[in-house]
Enzyme design. Structure first.
Site: not given
Ligand code: UDX
Length: 435
Positions: A30, A122, A151, A155, A253-254, A260, A263, A266
């Protein structure tokens, strides 16, 4: 196998540590002197369950190293991963590739012998082609194959996701690179994780298409949730009912306050821009982006409505700030927009998050940071549950009711059954259920 990871941020650190755990010899590089010094002193700069242990074990075993010197590390490597940041470019939403190309040039100048250069960041479709062009034109003597290997880590679950992935996508048509990438992921192959080989451009698009689809799925159920509130249906039961159909699936589906994180916001935006540039707009995703932006603001209005239309001079307690649980990441968290709406409405906002408060201090306006849920609930006119951390799943409602000015709970993650909350004399507002 000697592997170098350029960029020791979230993706680079997790991938580097896990590859070392597979038995490879890994150096994470880094530019940030402070970051490498901290890592060498045994400090892990991000919060990710299990990561500190893997780093420590593999450092002790001599398989994982940290370095500020890109050139020396790269010269000995068989594979160099580029895992630097690709933020949204200010103004237009395109992915900013400055760091990626800078890293590529430095790598090309330093390699010796056949080396596989892998984009893990990405990157928009065509970035691999551009890197290859740079290599061909500026470093024609170097023997390099450029591979895409996106990837899909989440998180908070990154270690498991790395070690037990649904698939590993590898974009290359080079026979030697194919062989080497098989070697890199051989331990996973033994776990029966499918290695999916395809062309480089296809691989680059798979990452964006996957994230856009998931963002769209969440946004779909969020709109259905709004409809449920109007017609008196229950979105959790709708989600379950459609999710049992294997073609749909029950994940993502929640209903909630909108997606937010680092990933989805953006990557959806970058896909929209790329598609427009190529004259083939992805209108479903354009709409997804705008619905999700509006939704975060709508959640602020929902809280105000739950407080009888005004939060002026009222105390509002916010439980959970990070974009999801088990991370300290505040990037594009719905809490930011919600808190702002409440501050604009004249509320006094008190917040608590188990891991995100340090990061929150940089992005939230004038709020008060508390020690725990009960601390911020004292005298409050409403509690708003924004992030579903485990420690919020068994709140002591009797205690809260005694502490609060008005027993109102706005549960933006639907973690409580309505009757459990109302039984304690609370007014309960969930998402996608008639309140
Ligand atoms: C995501 C992708 O899942 C992952 O494959 C990619 O590499 C990076 O982006 P991440 O952002 O870490 O991962 O979180 P994730 O658990 O996928 O949730 C993303 C967002 O969606 C969160 O804000 C979460 O609260 C929201 N979410 C997720 C919902 O509102 N409802 C759901 O059912 C699932």
């Amino acid at each position: 196998m000697r592997i170098v990871m350029i960029g020791s941020g979230y993706v680079g650190l997790v991938s580097g540590a896990c590859l070392a755990d597979f038995g490879h010899h890994v150096t994470c590089v880094d530019k940030s002197v402070a970051k490498i010094d901290a890592l060498e002193a045994g400090e892990v700069p991000i919060f990710e369950p299990g990561l500190d242990m893997i780093i420590e074990q593999n450092r002790k075993a001599g398989r994982l190293h940290f370095s500020k010197e890109l050139a020396r590390s790269v010269a000995e490597a068989d594979v160099v991963f580029i895992a630097v940041g690709t933020p949204s470019r200010r103004g237009d939403g395109h992915a900013d590739l400055t760091y990626v190309y800078a890293a590529a040039r430095e790598i090309a100048a330093a390699v010796s012998g056949f080396t596989v250069v892998v984009t893990k960041s990405t990157v928009p479709v065509g970035t691999g082609d551009e890197i290859e062009r740079i290599f061909r034109e500026e470093f024609p003597e170097q023997e390099i194959a450029v591979v895409s290997n996106p990837e899909f880590l989440r998180e908070g679950a990154a270690i498991t996701d790395f070690k037990r992935p649904d698939r590993i996508v590898i974009g290359t048509e080079d026979a030697r690179a194919t062989q080497i990438m098989r070697e890199v992921y051989r331990p996973l192959y033994l776990n029966e994780a499918p290695l999916y080989f395809c062309e480089r451009r296809t691989s680059e698009l798979i990452k964006y298409a996957a994230n856009a689809f998931l963002a769209m799925k969440i946004t779909f159920i969020n709109e259905i949730a709004d409809l449920c509130e109007q017609i008196g249906a229950d979105v959790q039961k709708v989600a379950k009912g459609i999710g049992m159909d294997k073609r749909i699936g029950d994940k993502f589906l929640h209903a909630g306050p909108g997606y937010g994180g680092s990933c989805f916001p953006k990557d959806t935006l970058a896909l929209v821009k790329t598609a427009q540039d190529f004259g083939s707009p992805v209108r479903l995703i354009e709409t997804t982006v705008s619905i999700n932006d509006n939704r975060k603001r709508a959640m602020g209005r929902k809280v105000i409505a739950a407080c009888d239309g005004s939060v002026r001079a009222k105390k509002i307690a916010i439980l959970g700030l990070t974009f999801k649980p088990n991370t300290d990441d505040m990037r594009d968290a719905p809490s930011i927009t919600i808190v702002q709406a409440l501050l604009d409405g004249g509320a006094s906002v008190h917040v608590y998050d188990p891991e995100g408060m340090d990061a929150a201090r940089g992005v939230l306006g004038p709020v008060t940071y508390g020690k725990n849920p009960y601390d911020i609930a004292a005298g409050a006119d409403a509690i708003v549950l924004v992030t579903e951390w485990d420690e919020f799943r068994a709140l002591d409602f009797n205690r809260l009711k005694e502490l609060m000015q008005n027993p109102v709970l706005v549960d933006l993650r639907n973690i409580y059954p309505t009757d459990e909350v109302t039984r304690h004399g609370f007014r309960y507002f969930a998402v996608g259920k008639r309140n």
